[in-house]
Design an enzyme around this catalytic site. Structure first.
Site, PDB file in Angstrom:
ATOM      1  N   HIS A 101       0.883  -1.169   0.000  1.00  0.00           N
ATOM      2  CA  HIS A 101       0.000   0.000   0.000  1.00  0.00           C
ATOM      3  C   HIS A 101       0.921   1.220   0.000  1.00  0.00           C
ATOM      4  O   HIS A 101       1.983   1.191   0.630  1.00  0.00           O
ATOM      5  CB  HIS A 101      -0.840   0.104   1.269  1.00  0.00           C
ATOM      6  CG  HIS A 101      -1.767  -1.037   1.542  1.00  0.00           C
ATOM      7  ND1 HIS A 101      -1.379  -2.174   2.187  1.00  0.00           N
ATOM      8  CD2 HIS A 101      -3.099  -1.180   1.301  1.00  0.00           C
ATOM      9  CE1 HIS A 101      -2.415  -2.990   2.320  1.00  0.00           C
ATOM     10  NE2 HIS A 101      -3.471  -2.415   1.789  1.00  0.00           N
ATOM     11  N   ASP A 104       2.189   2.066   3.390  1.00  0.00           N
ATOM     12  CA  ASP A 104       3.102   1.122   4.057  1.00  0.00           C
ATOM     13  C   ASP A 104       4.538   1.533   3.813  1.00  0.00           C
ATOM     14  O   ASP A 104       5.380   1.427   4.694  1.00  0.00           O
ATOM     15  CB  ASP A 104       3.047  -0.309   3.470  1.00  0.00           C
ATOM     16  CG  ASP A 104       1.682  -0.909   3.414  1.00  0.00           C
ATOM     17  OD1 ASP A 104       0.852  -0.544   4.246  1.00  0.00           O
ATOM     18  OD2 ASP A 104       1.460  -1.749   2.523  1.00  0.00           O
ATOM     19  N   GLU A 232     -10.875  -6.997  -4.388  1.00  0.00           N
ATOM     20  CA  GLU A 232     -10.618  -8.054  -3.391  1.00  0.00           C
ATOM     21  C   GLU A 232     -11.820  -8.195  -2.465  1.00  0.00           C
ATOM     22  O   GLU A 232     -12.078  -7.320  -1.642  1.00  0.00           O
ATOM     23  CB  GLU A 232      -9.358  -7.700  -2.597  1.00  0.00           C
ATOM     24  CG  GLU A 232      -9.010  -8.747  -1.562  1.00  0.00           C
ATOM     25  CD  GLU A 232      -7.693  -8.444  -0.839  1.00  0.00           C
ATOM     26  OE1 GLU A 232      -6.777  -7.882  -1.449  1.00  0.00           O
ATOM     27  OE2 GLU A 232      -7.614  -8.770   0.358  1.00  0.00           O
ATOM     28  N   GLU A 268      -8.957 -13.941  -1.153  1.00  0.00           N
ATOM     29  CA  GLU A 268      -8.171 -14.206   0.064  1.00  0.00           C
ATOM     30  C   GLU A 268      -8.890 -15.244   0.921  1.00  0.00           C
ATOM     31  O   GLU A 268     -10.086 -15.116   1.204  1.00  0.00           O
ATOM     32  CB  GLU A 268      -7.994 -12.888   0.824  1.00  0.00           C
ATOM     33  CG  GLU A 268      -7.220 -13.053   2.117  1.00  0.00           C
ATOM     34  CD  GLU A 268      -6.740 -11.731   2.702  1.00  0.00           C
ATOM     35  OE1 GLU A 268      -6.446 -10.797   1.928  1.00  0.00           O
ATOM     36  OE2 GLU A 268      -6.675 -11.626   3.923  1.00  0.00           O
ATOM     37  N   HIS A 271     -10.829 -14.121   3.998  1.00  0.00           N
ATOM     38  CA  HIS A 271     -12.011 -13.356   3.617  1.00  0.00           C
ATOM     39  C   HIS A 271     -13.125 -14.304   3.176  1.00  0.00           C
ATOM     40  O   HIS A 271     -14.303 -14.080   3.474  1.00  0.00           O
ATOM     41  CB  HIS A 271     -11.691 -12.384   2.488  1.00  0.00           C
ATOM     42  CG  HIS A 271     -10.698 -11.326   2.860  1.00  0.00           C
ATOM     43  ND1 HIS A 271     -10.279 -10.356   1.975  1.00  0.00           N
ATOM     44  CD2 HIS A 271     -10.043 -11.085   4.021  1.00  0.00           C
ATOM     45  CE1 HIS A 271      -9.406  -9.566   2.573  1.00  0.00           C
ATOM     46  NE2 HIS A 271      -9.239  -9.993   3.815  1.00  0.00           N
ATOM     47  N   ASP A 296      -4.648 -13.860  -2.295  1.00  0.00           N
ATOM     48  CA  ASP A 296      -3.971 -13.473  -1.068  1.00  0.00           C
ATOM     49  C   ASP A 296      -3.970 -14.714  -0.193  1.00  0.00           C
ATOM     50  O   ASP A 296      -5.005 -15.137   0.347  1.00  0.00           O
ATOM     51  CB  ASP A 296      -4.706 -12.302  -0.383  1.00  0.00           C
ATOM     52  CG  ASP A 296      -4.233 -10.966  -0.924  1.00  0.00           C
ATOM     53  OD1 ASP A 296      -3.451 -10.956  -1.892  1.00  0.00           O
ATOM     54  OD2 ASP A 296      -4.636  -9.917  -0.369  1.00  0.00           O
ATOM     55  N   ASP A 307     -10.482 -12.053  11.139  1.00  0.00           N
ATOM     56  CA  ASP A 307      -9.478 -12.122  10.082  1.00  0.00           C
ATOM     57  C   ASP A 307      -8.094 -12.252  10.715  1.00  0.00           C
ATOM     58  O   ASP A 307      -7.379 -11.267  10.866  1.00  0.00           O
ATOM     59  CB  ASP A 307      -9.589 -10.822   9.260  1.00  0.00           C
ATOM     60  CG  ASP A 307      -8.883 -10.898   7.930  1.00  0.00           C
ATOM     61  OD1 ASP A 307      -8.511 -12.006   7.517  1.00  0.00           O
ATOM     62  OD2 ASP A 307      -8.719  -9.839   7.296  1.00  0.00           O
ATOM     63  N   ASP A 309      -5.496 -13.761   9.585  1.00  0.00           N
ATOM     64  CA  ASP A 309      -4.401 -13.608   8.603  1.00  0.00           C
ATOM     65  C   ASP A 309      -3.179 -14.461   8.922  1.00  0.00           C
ATOM     66  O   ASP A 309      -2.047 -13.964   8.927  1.00  0.00           O
ATOM     67  CB  ASP A 309      -3.963 -12.134   8.519  1.00  0.00           C
ATOM     68  CG  ASP A 309      -4.891 -11.295   7.657  1.00  0.00           C
ATOM     69  OD1 ASP A 309      -5.649 -11.864   6.858  1.00  0.00           O
ATOM     70  OD2 ASP A 309      -4.852 -10.051   7.790  1.00  0.00           O
ATOM     71  N   ASP A 339      -0.684 -12.538   2.167  1.00  0.00           N
ATOM     72  CA  ASP A 339      -1.306 -11.496   2.998  1.00  0.00           C
ATOM     73  C   ASP A 339      -1.508 -12.112   4.384  1.00  0.00           C
ATOM     74  O   ASP A 339      -2.622 -12.452   4.787  1.00  0.00           O
ATOM     75  CB  ASP A 339      -2.622 -11.038   2.372  1.00  0.00           C
ATOM     76  CG  ASP A 339      -3.127  -9.759   3.009  1.00  0.00           C
ATOM     77  OD1 ASP A 339      -2.523  -9.333   4.014  1.00  0.00           O
ATOM     78  OD2 ASP A 339      -4.112  -9.182   2.516  1.00  0.00           O
TER      79      ASP A 339
HETATM   80  C1  XUL Z   1      -7.333  -6.628   4.429  1.00  0.00           C
HETATM   81  C2  XUL Z   1      -6.621  -7.029   3.222  1.00  0.00           C
HETATM   82  C3  XUL Z   1      -5.826  -5.955   2.555  1.00  0.00           C
HETATM   83  C4  XUL Z   1      -5.788  -6.046   1.075  1.00  0.00           C
HETATM   84  C5  XUL Z   1      -5.075  -4.901   0.398  1.00  0.00           C
HETATM   85  O1  XUL Z   1      -8.051  -7.642   5.039  1.00  0.00           O
HETATM   86  O2  XUL Z   1      -6.646  -8.164   2.833  1.00  0.00           O
HETATM   87  O3  XUL Z   1      -4.547  -5.962   3.085  1.00  0.00           O
HETATM   88  O4  XUL Z   1      -5.195  -7.221   0.645  1.00  0.00           O
HETATM   89  O5  XUL Z   1      -5.586  -3.676   0.743  1.00  0.00           O
HETATM   90 CO    CO Z   2      -5.710  -9.139   1.244  1.00  0.00          CO
END
Ligand code: XUL
Ligand code: CO
Length: 437
Positions: A101, A104, A232, A268, A271, A296, A307, A309, A339
């Site tokens: 991003h 970031d 996404e 993702e 998600h 992702d 989430d 991750d 991700d």
């Molecule tokens: C948030 C997510 C983000 C996107 C990019 O849950 O997955 O990091 O991948 O904005």
């Molecule tokens: Co993501």
């Protein structure tokens, strides 16, 4: 510059017998699978935000991450230094891509002008590091959710000035992605949703989101950026409901607003599960629409509802992902983008290596297993056979669109009853998959 990871050299491939935690057991970049290298099938990517910016805090406690190279300030010099560290890490890992991003990589300034200047200063380093290492940008994106101005969303904010700010920010993010030769650009609707419908005009917000994406498509053409746009899906978090809630909702939105030719999906795992789906489901939905773009790669925790991750280590999951991806012909512009973040308890720099090595090996195994299942052919044959009544006779006519309800009535009246069903054999197929895992 001194090394940030002096004890770690380039992660080698040592094969399945290796006991070295800093070696790949399955990922060998040059190994051929169905005539394509593992590197090309998997197109691994490291994310800047979790790996280099996440301090590992949680709502109950401060960050625990030990990152000796980071001086703890939001200075541009620190950001530039961090960028060099990031490339040392990615190079030692042997991943061909990264993703970021805008906020970031470089600190947000007091004004957009200042933020853009900061970004340019870091992009210079990123460009030099890309050139030095050959590591490429999988996709860029803009952070349209962290700053308080985006409290009500960005493109879907009730405040038109915020829409304008977000447009200006994405304009710059597209420019730097283009400058860095990015192969794609992601739109994740960080706060494009609502917290309550009592204060929300949903139709207007959806129209605004579509307008925003059209403006991005226009600007992409203006600057000659050829990378792939992705949307996404995520159903909630941070908002109660995100408009890009799952693959089907995204596809519906893209079709309704005439954007379907311009965006593919970046799916993702965590998600998908937040949306009540499996990743396999989301992949199949996207592939059926010809919109499977990128993934992702991460996973949630079955016992936790948010989430989390986490890095993917479940071989069933990676096998399912790779079966769907291979069936769709592979990822073209997309990649397997981690991700994912290390746990708050895994706070040492070396944990970043263990996490990525594990994810890469899990996907390499998934790839090999998926290839073996495809080579075996029994699964594919079963599914083909299951639909064989459509290969000839009335089924072929239905698919060709040459019969109507009247013809179907005539056909069934003559036949009396439908041909008997055959078993779905779910358990047998689950056993078959287990033969390969
Ligand atoms: C948030 C997510 C983000 C996107 C990019 O849950 O997955 O990091 O991948 O904005
Ligand atoms: Co993501």
């Amino acid at each position: 510059m001194s090394s940030a990871f002096p004890e770690i050299s380039r992660i080698p491939y040592e094969g399945p017998q290796s006991k070295n935690p800093l070696a790949f057991k399955h990922y060998q970049a040059t190994e051929l699978v169905e005539g394509r290298t593992m590197k090309d099938w998997l197109r691994f990517s490291v994310v800047y935000w979790h790996t280099f910016r996440n301090r590992l805090s949680d709502p109950f406690g401060a960050g625990t991450a030990i990152r000796p190279w980071d001086d703890g300030t939001e200075s541009v010099v620190n950001a530039q230094n961090r960028a060099r560290v990031a490339f040392e890490f990615i190079e030692k890992l042997g991943a061909p891509y990264y993703a970021f991003h805008d906020r970031d990589v470089a600190p947000e300034g007091a004004t957009l002008r200042e933020s853009n200047k900061n970004l340019d200063a870091v992009v210079k380093v990123l460009k030099a590091e890309q050139k030095r290492t050959g590591i490429k940008l999988l996709w860029g994106t803009a952070c349209l959710f962290a700053h308080p101005r985006y409290a009500h969303g960005a493109a879907t904010s009730c405040n038109a000035d915020v829409f304008a700010y977000a447009g200006a920010q994405v304009k710059k993010a597209l420019e730097v992605t283009h400058e860095l030769g990015g192969e794609g650009y992601v739109f994740w609707g960080g706060r494009e949703g609502y917290a309550t419908l009592w204060n929300t005009n949903m139709k207007r917000e959806l129209d605004h989101l579509a307008r925003f994406l059209h403006l991005a498509v226009d600007y992409k053409k203006q600057i000659g950026f050829k990378g792939q746009f992705y949307i996404e899906p995520k159903p909630k978090e941070p908002t109660k409901h995100q408009y890009d809630s799952d693959a089907a909702a995204c596809l519906n939105f893209l079709r309704e607003y005439d954007l379907i030719d311009h965006l593919k999906l970046n799916l993702e795992t965590n998600h998908a599960t937040l949306a009540g789906h499996t990743m396999q489901h989301e992949l199949e939905v996207a592939a059926a629409a010809g919109a499977l773009g990128s993934i992702d790669a991460n996973t949630g925790d079955a016992m936790l509802g948010w989430d989390t991750d986490q890095f993917p280590t479940d071989i069933y999951l990676t096998t399912q992902c790779m079966l769907s991806i291979m069936k769709a012909g592979g990822l073209t512009t997309g990649g397997v983008n981690f991700d994912a973040k290390v746990r708050r308890e895994s706070f040492e720099p070396v944990d970043l290596f263990y996490a990525h090595i594990g994810g890469m090996d899990a996907f390499a195994r998934g790839l090999k297993i998926a290839a073996a299942i495809r080579q075996d052919g029994r699964l594919e044959k079963f599914v083909k056979q299951r639909y064989s009544s459509y290969d000839s006779g009335i089924g072929a006519k239905i698919e060709a669109g040459t019969v109507g309800f009247k013809d179907l009535e005539t056909y069934i009246l003559k036949k009396g009853e439908a041909a008997p069903n055959t078993s779905g054999r779910q358990e047998m197929l689950e056993n078959l998959i287990n033969e390969f895992i």
